[in-house]
Enzyme design. Structure first.
Site, PDB file in Angstrom:
ATOM      1  N   ASP A  79     -25.007 -28.854 -45.089  1.00 34.23           N
ATOM      2  CA  ASP A  79     -25.632 -29.568 -43.986  1.00 34.23           C
ATOM      3  C   ASP A  79     -25.112 -31.009 -43.943  1.00 34.23           C
ATOM      4  OD1 ASP A  79     -27.621 -30.007 -41.860  1.00 34.23           O
ATOM      5  OD2 ASP A  79     -28.673 -31.192 -43.366  1.00 34.23           O
ATOM      6  N   ALA A  80     -25.038 -31.644 -45.095  1.00 36.54           N
ATOM      7  CA  ALA A  80     -24.543 -33.020 -45.160  1.00 36.54           C
ATOM      8  C   ALA A  80     -23.072 -33.100 -44.769  1.00 36.54           C
ATOM      9  CB  ALA A  80     -24.754 -33.583 -46.567  1.00 36.54           C
TER      10      ALA A  80
END
Length: 127
Positions: free
Chosen positions: A17-18
């Site tokens: 996600d990051a």
């Protein structure tokens, strides 16, 4: 060191996600001059569960069998909650998408991340 093939799919998704968020933010920040509110709106649009669901549909035909297995593990991971603005299918698929990006990042496959992200950006018409 943990074998990434045995790492928790949710841990891989946490990293993925990051990674994906950063790639989208980098693209948006270097393509045009946006005010910070617009940058945030666009980022949320593309990194939301719905945005990642659409992105996965674009890259799925390009994935290797190993990449498909990683994404499937993430998709099939049970979660206690579902995003309020996404269907169960969108949410699960987005978790698989994030899991794939986390796996690629932790495997040192930044070129593959760039290749997939470039394909997504081109096909979603990200500004």
């Amino acid at each position: 060191m943990v074998d990434l093939r045995e790492q928790s799919p949710l841990t891989l998704a946490f990293v993925g996600d990051a990674v994906y968020t950063l790639r989208i933010r980098e693209h948006l920040a270097t393509e045009k001059r946006y005010n910070i509110n617009r940058l945030n709106q666009l980022t949320v649009k593309y990194v939301s569960a719905k945005g990642q669901f659409e992105a996965m549909k674009i890259i799925e035909p390009l994935l290797s069998e190993e990449e498909k297995r990683i994404a499937k593990r993430g998709r099939n991971t049970s979660k206690a909650t579902v995003a309020k603005h996404a269907s169960v299918e969108e949410y699960r698929t987005s978790t698989g998408f994030e899991c794939l990006f986390g796996y690629l990042e932790l495997s040192g496959k930044q070129d593959r991340i760039k290749e997939l992200t470039d394909c997504i950006i081109a096909n979603l018409g990200i500004e």
